[in-house]
Motif scaffolding. Structure first.
Motif, PDB file in Angstrom:
ATOM      1  N   ARG A 156      21.023  18.474 -17.655  1.00  0.00           N
ATOM      2  CA  ARG A 156      22.243  17.688 -17.761  1.00  0.00           C
ATOM      3  C   ARG A 156      23.371  18.611 -18.197  1.00  0.00           C
ATOM      4  NH1 ARG A 156      22.566  12.011 -19.474  1.00  0.00           N
ATOM      5  NH2 ARG A 156      24.639  11.497 -20.261  1.00  0.00           N
ATOM      6  N   LEU A 157      24.415  18.698 -17.379  1.00  0.00           N
ATOM      7  CA  LEU A 157      25.589  19.494 -17.700  1.00  0.00           C
ATOM      8  C   LEU A 157      26.762  18.555 -17.908  1.00  0.00           C
ATOM      9  CD1 LEU A 157      25.244  22.436 -15.131  1.00  0.00           C
ATOM     10  CD2 LEU A 157      24.293  22.260 -17.446  1.00  0.00           C
ATOM     11  N   GLU A 158      27.206  18.438 -19.161  1.00  0.00           N
ATOM     12  CA  GLU A 158      28.283  17.523 -19.517  1.00  0.00           C
ATOM     13  C   GLU A 158      29.582  18.315 -19.626  1.00  0.00           C
ATOM     14  OE1 GLU A 158      25.499  14.562 -22.269  1.00  0.00           O
ATOM     15  OE2 GLU A 158      27.147  15.698 -23.183  1.00  0.00           O
ATOM     16  N   THR A 159      30.487  18.118 -18.673  1.00  0.00           N
ATOM     17  CA  THR A 159      31.725  18.891 -18.675  1.00  0.00           C
ATOM     18  C   THR A 159      32.914  18.009 -18.304  1.00  0.00           C
ATOM     19  OG1 THR A 159      31.998  19.586 -16.343  1.00  0.00           O
ATOM     20  CG2 THR A 159      30.298  20.714 -17.638  1.00  0.00           C
ATOM     21  N   GLY A 160      34.081  18.490 -18.665  1.00  0.00           N
ATOM     22  CA  GLY A 160      35.317  17.877 -18.210  1.00  0.00           C
ATOM     23  C   GLY A 160      35.811  18.535 -16.937  1.00  0.00           C
ATOM     24  N   GLY A 161      35.064  19.579 -16.506  1.00  0.00           N
ATOM     25  CA  GLY A 161      35.398  20.306 -15.289  1.00  0.00           C
ATOM     26  C   GLY A 161      34.297  21.298 -14.960  1.00  0.00           C
ATOM     27  N   LEU A 162      33.487  21.008 -13.962  1.00  0.00           N
ATOM     28  CA  LEU A 162      32.367  21.884 -13.615  1.00  0.00           C
ATOM     29  C   LEU A 162      32.790  22.863 -12.527  1.00  0.00           C
ATOM     30  CD1 LEU A 162      29.254  22.270 -14.199  1.00  0.00           C
ATOM     31  CD2 LEU A 162      28.921  21.105 -12.007  1.00  0.00           C
ATOM     32  N   PRO A 163      32.691  24.165 -12.788  1.00  0.00           N
ATOM     33  CA  PRO A 163      33.030  25.145 -11.756  1.00  0.00           C
ATOM     34  C   PRO A 163      32.125  25.004 -10.535  1.00  0.00           C
ATOM     35  CG  PRO A 163      32.938  26.196 -13.919  1.00  0.00           C
ATOM     36  CD  PRO A 163      32.369  24.811 -14.077  1.00  0.00           C
ATOM     37  N   GLY A 164      32.713  25.147  -9.359  1.00  0.00           N
ATOM     38  CA  GLY A 164      31.927  25.048  -8.134  1.00  0.00           C
ATOM     39  C   GLY A 164      30.836  26.096  -8.058  1.00  0.00           C
ATOM     40  N   LEU A 175      13.584  24.886  -8.504  1.00  0.00           N
ATOM     41  CA  LEU A 175      13.248  23.989  -9.615  1.00  0.00           C
ATOM     42  C   LEU A 175      12.296  22.905  -9.106  1.00  0.00           C
ATOM     43  CD1 LEU A 175      16.899  23.641 -11.014  1.00  0.00           C
ATOM     44  CD2 LEU A 175      15.089  25.138 -11.883  1.00  0.00           C
ATOM     45  N   PRO A 176      11.064  23.263  -8.807  1.00  0.00           N
ATOM     46  CA  PRO A 176      10.136  22.323  -8.169  1.00  0.00           C
ATOM     47  C   PRO A 176       9.723  21.150  -9.046  1.00  0.00           C
ATOM     48  CG  PRO A 176       8.992  24.328  -8.830  1.00  0.00           C
ATOM     49  CD  PRO A 176      10.456  24.587  -8.998  1.00  0.00           C
ATOM     50  N   ALA A 177       9.881  21.267 -10.378  1.00  0.00           N
ATOM     51  CA  ALA A 177       9.469  20.189 -11.276  1.00  0.00           C
ATOM     52  C   ALA A 177      10.632  19.303 -11.716  1.00  0.00           C
ATOM     53  CB  ALA A 177       8.773  20.770 -12.511  1.00  0.00           C
ATOM     54  N   LEU A 178      11.855  19.632 -11.296  1.00  0.00           N
ATOM     55  CA  LEU A 178      13.025  18.904 -11.783  1.00  0.00           C
ATOM     56  C   LEU A 178      13.002  17.455 -11.315  1.00  0.00           C
ATOM     57  CD1 LEU A 178      15.581  19.625 -13.489  1.00  0.00           C
ATOM     58  CD2 LEU A 178      16.829  19.635 -11.318  1.00  0.00           C
ATOM     59  N   ARG A 179      12.994  16.532 -12.263  1.00  0.00           N
ATOM     60  CA  ARG A 179      12.979  15.098 -11.950  1.00  0.00           C
ATOM     61  C   ARG A 179      14.333  14.445 -12.176  1.00  0.00           C
ATOM     62  NH1 ARG A 179       8.416  12.451 -11.025  1.00  0.00           N
ATOM     63  NH2 ARG A 179       9.374  10.500 -11.756  1.00  0.00           N
ATOM     64  N   SER A 180      15.155  15.022 -13.057  1.00  0.00           N
ATOM     65  CA  SER A 180      16.436  14.410 -13.380  1.00  0.00           C
ATOM     66  C   SER A 180      17.519  15.475 -13.447  1.00  0.00           C
ATOM     67  CB  SER A 180      16.345  13.678 -14.730  1.00  0.00           C
ATOM     68  OG  SER A 180      17.607  13.154 -15.107  1.00  0.00           O
ATOM     69  N   LEU A 181      18.580  15.263 -12.694  1.00  0.00           N
ATOM     70  CA  LEU A 181      19.725  16.175 -12.683  1.00  0.00           C
ATOM     71  C   LEU A 181      20.995  15.362 -12.834  1.00  0.00           C
ATOM     72  CD1 LEU A 181      21.043  18.964 -12.220  1.00  0.00           C
ATOM     73  CD2 LEU A 181      21.009  18.449  -9.761  1.00  0.00           C
ATOM     74  N   GLU A 182      21.781  15.673 -13.858  1.00  0.00           N
ATOM     75  CA  GLU A 182      23.063  14.996 -14.070  1.00  0.00           C
ATOM     76  C   GLU A 182      24.152  16.032 -14.251  1.00  0.00           C
ATOM     77  OE1 GLU A 182      23.334  11.906 -16.909  1.00  0.00           O
ATOM     78  OE2 GLU A 182      21.577  10.834 -16.187  1.00  0.00           O
ATOM     79  N   LEU A 183      25.195  15.883 -13.456  1.00  0.00           N
ATOM     80  CA  LEU A 183      26.345  16.772 -13.526  1.00  0.00           C
ATOM     81  C   LEU A 183      27.603  15.956 -13.768  1.00  0.00           C
ATOM     82  CD1 LEU A 183      25.587  19.029 -10.413  1.00  0.00           C
ATOM     83  CD2 LEU A 183      24.876  19.398 -12.781  1.00  0.00           C
TER      84      LEU A 183
END
Length: 309
Positions: A156-164, A175-183
């Motif tokens: 989970r990356l919590e930002t007010g502006g995520l660089p491309g 990331l073969p085990a990644l079940r949850s991704l939040e940007l």
């Protein structure tokens, strides 16, 4: 998880605050808590946090610590995140059991999220290859190289502006085990220049075979993201999808309803939106068996994301 209040539990463990006021008595077992190391005052110097972290290493059997939260390390306009990052990664051998890390738990009342100068966060992943859960708050100046982790399950990356560049690095990661991704994508004014094209590899899901929850949130371009998600192959195997916190209007919702069927989802989170009553009802009617969050409707006279500055 909110940036207005401290988390009370993390990685399934109750949080224990280790602050300058913490004494040597009454500490929980090292593996029985998620340890939050933070200053409890506004200090324009890094030395007090260094001293606190050193005392933490002495007082706690960190070889058994599985969850760690790093908070207030000194005023963000004076102390960039690279200082505590180097302090933490330099002590990586002291944390062989670490599985969950929340780096940068600053509250909004302590500092604006855009004031947290992160820099290159890749060393967090390389120094602690056993991490299964990672939360990073603050995206100003954030850099990331493609990751290779067979165990990372939640990011989970919590930002007010995520660089491309960060989004592109994630798209090139293994990331073969990644079940949850939040940007939290944020706005261009605070470095959020991520485009739909940058998110393309993530939306195919080709390198994320285990993904079951996807959050592309807090975006100024939420309508464009909704339209892209509508036809995204990854959505077909998700259990939950979040397009919340951003500038989602009827245009984006129309595209979402016109794309791939969403009836298989267990949950769809669209809270903090700019939808009309009519569109909200259309969504409810189209997804009667999906848990919906259509709360926090915003007035349409001024459109803004939930978290920016």
């Amino acid at each position: 998880m909110s940036h207005y209040e401290y988390v009370e539990s993390f990685a399934g463990l109750p949080v224990f605050d280790f602050t300058p006021e913490t004494g040597a008595d009454g500490l929980p077992g090292a593996a029985e808590a998620a340890w939050r190391v933070r200053l409890d005052d506004f200090i324009e110097d890094f030395a007090p946090f260094q001293e606190l972290f050193s005392r933490f290493l002495e007082a706690v059997d960190t070889t058994s610590v599985t969850a760690l939260i790093v908070g207030n390390w000194g005023a963000t306009h004076e102390v960039p995140a690279v200082r505590p990052l180097e302090l933490l990664t330099g002590a990586s051998e002291r944390f062989p059991a670490l599985k969950a890390l929340f780096f940068g738990e600053w509250l909004q009342e302590e500092t604006e999220i855009s004031w947290i100068e992160q820099g290159d966060v890749t060393p967090l992943f390389t120094a602690f290859p056993g991490l299964e859960t990672v939360v990073i708050r603050g995206g100003s100046g954030m850099e990331l190289s493609p990751l290779d982790s067979p165990v990372l399950r939640e990011l989970r990356l919590e930002t007010g502006g995520l660089p491309g560049s960060v989004a592109r690095a994630l798209g090139a990661s293994d990331l073969p085990a990644l079940r949850s991704l939040e940007l939290w994508l944020g706005v261009e004014e605070y470095g959020g220049d991520t485009t739909v094209d940058d998110l393309g590899p993530l939306l195919t899901g080709e390198r994320l075979p285990a993904l079951r929850h996807l959050g592309l949130q807090n975006a100024q371009i939420q309508d464009e993201i909704a339209a892209a998600a509508a036809g995204a192959p990854v959505v077909a195997r998700l259990e939950s999808l979040s397009l919340s916190m951003g500038v989602l209007t009827d245009e984006g919702a129309e595209a979402l309803l016109s794309g791939r069927a969403l009836t298989h989802l267990k949950r769809l989170d669209l809270h903090h939106h700019y939808l009309s009553d009519e569109m909200a009802e259309r969504i409810r009617a189209a997804l009667p068996d999906v848990e919906l969050d259509l709360g926090d409707r915003q007035k349409d006279d001024w459109r803004y994301v939930a978290v920016a500055e």
